[in-house]
Design an enzyme around this catalytic site. Sequence first.
Site, PDB file in Angstrom:
ATOM      1  CE  LYS A 233      -2.330  -0.771   3.613  1.00  0.00           C
ATOM      2  NZ  LYS A 233      -1.418  -2.867   4.376  1.00  0.00           N
ATOM      3  CE  LYS A 275      -2.772   7.018  -1.182  1.00  0.00           C
ATOM      4  NZ  LYS A 275      -3.956   7.796   0.743  1.00  0.00           N
ATOM      5  CB  SER A 318      -2.034   2.913   8.569  1.00  0.00           C
ATOM      6  OG  SER A 318      -1.571   4.437   8.072  1.00  0.00           O
TER       7      SER A 318
END
Length: 500
Positions: A233, A275, A318
């Site tokens: 990611k 996204k 994160s």
Amino acid sequence: MKKMVYIIGAGFAGQTIADDIKRKKIFGTVAAFLDDDKNLIGTEIEGVPVLGPINQIAKMLRNSDTDEAIISIPSASTERIREIYEILKNSNFMHIKILPSISQVVNGTAHFVQTREIDPLDILGRTPITISLKQSLSYLRGKRVLITGAGGSIGSELARQLLSGGAERLYLFGHGENSICQIFRELKVLQAEGVGEKATIVPIIGDMKDETYVDYIIGKTKCDVIFHCAAYKHVPMMEENQVAAVENNIFGTKNILDAVLKYNVQRFVLISTDKAVTPVSVYGYSKMICEKLVLEASQKASKEQAIMFVRFGNVLGSRGSILPIFSTQIKNGGPITVTDENMERFFMTIPEACSLVLQSGGVGDNGASYLLDMGEPIKIIDLAKHIIKFSGLEPYKDIDIKIIGSRKGERLIEPLWLKDENPKPTDYSKLLQLENKPYKTERINSLLQKMKPICFFDKKQQELYRNKEELIDIICSDCESLKDFYNEIKNSNIKHTDIL
């Protein structure tokens, strides 16, 4: 000198933490409760005095460098936590801990092991919604639950919260040995301290790109519910490794969905991202296709199954997110770098996002698309200022903020949905439902057929293996937003590695 502990909040949570500290005798001595309740101030609870009000009494305490304050008010708003933090800081408390407001605190129970050092996440943004985990996780009682990417930020928090769900088994699936080992050990410690219920926790090391292995694991574990968090990611990294992004995210997700259908897994929830909306990166495109794969699989599901995805924006803290990057820049003396003064993002804490995902898994319908209500966007430059102040420094005086310029291909605002997805409220707070926009089966199958020899070696098409240019041509033919993005790169002198 023995450490003195001051517990902020004399409610049930604070009292249970005090009991923990007194029983174990290794964390220090509980000196007092600090509270604003006039009915409690001046009383004692199990021999511990209750002092207050907090803003007046804190500055009167003669605390040493070793003394500690624990904010133990799970119901407090973010604004109130921020106020208490400032009071304690101004009262020269060097060590401030907090008991999380949601996720690990269930129905009033609390344990010292759940406390942690306070960080910017606790005083930034909106007040997280409070969800009764025991109630929302009732659908998992007695079930076997598998989390892919269980060592990541979202996967590991889901695992912590799932301890309270009454699941029979909790499978932690991931390819990173260290991260799976870390969350496995943490969950065992939490269980040993009385947190949650006695689910059997099983760590599983494996790669979701391995079709045979994924089929074997899902069949062998007989899991009832899967939360699919695993994905490559990091956008800049995936732009350097575009084939790997498609191979892992798209084909890995397809492997899991194929096994979900084959073994009649009751519930499957894909964790998706903003996204994936009109993507301008290969990562975003890969997640968009994952959403389409979920919708495709739901059409083949049995009556007993519910296959869905939940999409949300940025989560504070994160791995690879802006918060740790800013923290590192501050530790290095600055400057903090912001691309544009007007850039803003939607943010949510990891615990709140995970609580909503778990709730969605229980109430969601087969083939449904869900979006978490992210609230109002936050300007990145404001976030930078808050983090500098949290560190006890002054923006522009102690730590400079440098505007490095908006980069081509980078959006000032990330959209959360397409206009024609038309998000609508559900019966559950902060959970919206989107109108599905699936691909036709022929389109999905054609894409997978074209991309597969690029990701997996085929003797008959050797020239295609790891061919990035061919992959980009395929993707751009399918996705107008990404095509426009790459055309913009071609027409400039900027390398795409600099842009992202």
